[in-house]
Design a protein around this motif. Structure first.
Motif, PDB file in Angstrom:
ATOM      1  N   GLY A  67       3.246  53.751  49.367  1.00  0.00           N
ATOM      2  CA  GLY A  67       2.366  52.707  49.848  1.00  0.00           C
ATOM      3  C   GLY A  67       2.990  51.992  51.028  1.00  0.00           C
ATOM      4  O   GLY A  67       4.203  51.858  51.118  1.00  0.00           O
ATOM      5  N   TYR A  68       2.146  51.522  51.944  1.00  0.00           N
ATOM      6  CA  TYR A  68       2.689  50.752  53.060  1.00  0.00           C
ATOM      7  C   TYR A  68       1.925  49.451  53.283  1.00  0.00           C
ATOM      8  O   TYR A  68       2.449  48.533  53.901  1.00  0.00           O
ATOM      9  N   ALA A  69       0.704  49.357  52.784  1.00  0.00           N
ATOM     10  CA  ALA A  69      -0.061  48.116  52.894  1.00  0.00           C
ATOM     11  C   ALA A  69      -0.941  47.982  51.662  1.00  0.00           C
ATOM     12  O   ALA A  69      -1.306  48.974  51.037  1.00  0.00           O
ATOM     13  N   ASP A  91      -5.140  38.749  50.317  1.00  0.00           N
ATOM     14  CA  ASP A  91      -3.801  38.649  50.862  1.00  0.00           C
ATOM     15  C   ASP A  91      -3.415  40.038  51.355  1.00  0.00           C
ATOM     16  O   ASP A  91      -3.637  41.031  50.666  1.00  0.00           O
ATOM     17  N   VAL A  92      -2.839  40.106  52.563  1.00  0.00           N
ATOM     18  CA  VAL A  92      -2.361  41.374  53.093  1.00  0.00           C
ATOM     19  C   VAL A  92      -0.881  41.474  52.760  1.00  0.00           C
ATOM     20  O   VAL A  92      -0.089  40.612  53.118  1.00  0.00           O
ATOM     21  N   MET A  93      -0.538  42.532  52.046  1.00  0.00           N
ATOM     22  CA  MET A  93       0.824  42.741  51.578  1.00  0.00           C
ATOM     23  C   MET A  93       1.436  43.953  52.274  1.00  0.00           C
ATOM     24  O   MET A  93       0.714  44.866  52.664  1.00  0.00           O
ATOM     25  N   THR A 153      12.667  48.370  49.500  1.00  0.00           N
ATOM     26  CA  THR A 153      13.114  48.253  48.115  1.00  0.00           C
ATOM     27  C   THR A 153      12.000  48.563  47.123  1.00  0.00           C
ATOM     28  O   THR A 153      12.244  48.630  45.923  1.00  0.00           O
ATOM     29  N   GLY A 154      10.764  48.709  47.623  1.00  0.00           N
ATOM     30  CA  GLY A 154       9.621  48.947  46.756  1.00  0.00           C
ATOM     31  C   GLY A 154       8.895  47.676  46.365  1.00  0.00           C
ATOM     32  O   GLY A 154       7.842  47.732  45.744  1.00  0.00           O
TER      33      GLY A 154
END
Length: 129
Positions: free
Chosen positions: A79-81, A96-98, A103-104
């Motif tokens: 995952g990246y976003a 919310d954009v994560m 580190t995961g």
């Protein structure tokens, strides 16, 4: 005395509309820009970009394939976003954009954005390809 807290849960229809918008972003913009073709290497290399729901969170994912001799052809997802639904907002659908650290662990990059604003931010994020 207990205090009541009202939250807004995503309905199946809202998830379907949002998922379709996210898939459209992946197909129309992210894949052509970051993964126009699959280029095998002797290391891990990206082969696909996709999205997936997990509860009230929608993850943008890059699928990798291994080119290492000991596990040649095995695939894994990174995952990246992620868009996290803000349940405390009962009036609007906010997210919310994560982004995912090496580190995961997921960290919030932008808070309480509309879907259009959140997708614009995801479009600006560079996936690990």
């Amino acid at each position: 005395m207990t205090k009541r807290v009202w939250v807004k849960v995503l309905t199946a229809d809202e998830k379907a509309v949002m998922g379709a918008r996210c898939q459209q972003l992946i197909a129309d913009k992210l894949k052509p820009l970051y993964l126009p073709e699959v280029r095998p290497t002797e290391f891990n290399y990206p082969v696909d970009m996709l999205g997936r729901w997990r509860g009230s969170k929608y993850s943008f994912i890059v699928r990798f394939r291994s080119g290492w001799p000991d596990n040649l052809g095995e695939e894994f997802d990174a995952g990246y976003a992620r868009l996290d639904h803000v349940e405390e907002s009962i009036q609007d659908l906010l997210f919310d954009v994560m982004w995912q650290r090496h580190t995961g662990q997921w960290w919030r990059q932008h808070a309480a954005l509309t879907l259009d604003e959140a997708l614009a931010e995801v479009e600006r994020m560079i996936p690990p390809v």
